[in-house]
Design a protein around this motif. Sequence first.
Motif, mmCIF file in Angstrom:
data_model
loop_
_atom_site.group_PDB
_atom_site.id
_atom_site.type_symbol
_atom_site.label_atom_id
_atom_site.label_comp_id
_atom_site.label_asym_id
_atom_site.label_seq_id
_atom_site.Cartn_x
_atom_site.Cartn_y
_atom_site.Cartn_z
ATOM 1 N N TYR A 1 -2.892 8.395 -6.951
ATOM 2 C CA TYR A 1 -1.455 8.180 -6.777
ATOM 3 C C TYR A 1 -0.786 7.597 -8.011
ATOM 4 N N ALA B 1 1.042 11.779 1.932
ATOM 5 C CA ALA B 1 1.716 11.268 0.739
ATOM 6 C C ALA B 1 2.562 12.338 0.073
ATOM 7 N N VAL C 1 -1.141 1.534 -2.528
ATOM 8 C CA VAL C 1 -2.232 2.364 -2.033
ATOM 9 C C VAL C 1 -3.270 1.459 -1.367
#
Length: 574
Positions: A124, A85, A170
Amino acid sequence: MDQQRTASRPAGHVLVEALIEQGVTDVFGVPGESYLAVLDGFHEHRDRIRFIGCRQEGGAAFMAEAQGKLTGRPGICFVTRGPGATNASIGLHTAFQDSTPMILFIGQVASDQRDREAFQEVDYRQMFGPGTLGMAKWVGEVQDPHRLPEYINRAFHTALQGRPGPVVLVLPEDMLTQLTDAPVLPRAKPAVAWPAPADLLELQARLEAAQRPFVIVGGGGWTAEACAALQDFAHAWRLPVGCAFRFQDLYDNRDPMYAGDVGIGINPALAQRIADADLILAIGPRLGEMTTGGYTLLQAPRPAQQLVHIHAGPEELGRVYAADLMIQSSMSAAALALQQMHPTGGVQELPWLDWTRDAHADYQRNQQATPVAPMDLAAVMQQLDRLLPAESIFTNGAGNYSGWLHRFHRYTALHQGGRTQLAPTSGAMGYGFPAAVAASLLQSQRWVVNIAGDGDFLMTGQEMATAMAHGARRLLCLVVDNGSYGTIRMHQEREYPGRVSGSDLHNPDFAALARAYGWLAFSAARTEEVEPALREAIAAQRPTLIHLKLPVDVSTSRTTLASIRDAALRRQAT
């Protein structure tokens, strides 16, 4: 997809089915153990959708961003948690600043391991936090496999509606393996905002009262139909049109209304014309730092010119500039509405006919360059224009080398098959080569040309392997090698003359490197050596790299670099 389907299958397979329903045929990524169930879904449906495995997540994300630019639909990228990521974040940031629809799918640690700083765990929502200065329009995490189609549907709509941009979804590892009978949802069709009739009437009144109008076009959300409608509008009103930074393919550069690109290295005559205008009609651009010359070409917050700002996102209108008229509209709707607008007194009554003609003449004069030996990059760009079809796709990353491409290549308006310019308004180094690989794989019938700097190319050059693995064909890469981070060198010469530090590069033999990957490759140190290499590459129709060797001071040009150095020395002396 049959909405009544009730067969249970892993959520990872449902995700792939949902992408197919959205019309996705290709996705980019680097495989990871956190989303093995999705990879199995790609195998299950391999006759309908292709997973293009890349060599680094930054390259994969750049490819997905290029996919979004080319198709107008969200580009798709899959990466694993943590390192995957973080590597992909550069492509996400590029998509945000370029207003490109994109969805980044990230594998996540299993749900029962959350909040323990498990292996490669990242929050995230914190990392990519949505907002006007974030990296994503929305960050969602799917906990319930039965709601996965809902999240995917929202992701596509969010990426496409208003100002287009990237979305992050996600995917906890355990969620993807759970069985669900959830049906996938139909293809997302974004809602479209149209200009208000009263605003169009006011715009027409302001245009008819103007003496020296100027149009700046840019931003995301354009279609081939919208670009054609924009050109009709410009012709009906005989309006000079400039394209915002790295949006030069929104208007045909050969058209007599075209005045040039409004960005870094702007033609001084064009900058003066914008300063002298009494009405600026900005259709689509954010009017960011690069297009406005650091918010000075149009003075913030209140320009000296009248300003009409048309933009798809309400959050952008009034954000920097206090415009005289603000219109929220998608570009497809705005262009079609403007196409129906005509001057009341007819074309010959317009007072700015000479103004528009002179603007195009200024652009044409700026196409002429003083020959430079031994390697003339302006002549190389003109060779490319002469030898390749007009609908060819040109890509670049960041660096002063791109100035030759932007100035001397003439872009056609957004082609029926997609964009003809793929370039990062975010100034992301390493973008151009993966973008070219993606374009070559997605639209193999078109020629794709990447112009890269030496520092720029080595950030993502390993994707040469991706091009070969997946059958790229009509792909050219010209590496401009002057042994320097040229832009940084230029700034150092200006601010700290004679004190260059950290910007020198030790480079490989780029042609030999390309051959190691199976590419056709040539080296050229003189202008006359380039055209034979181009002709051989075009005849071969296979991935080809041409290594252009230049002196270090050609990072801008000898004249420009010398003038920067001299000005800095004079400033120090005083």
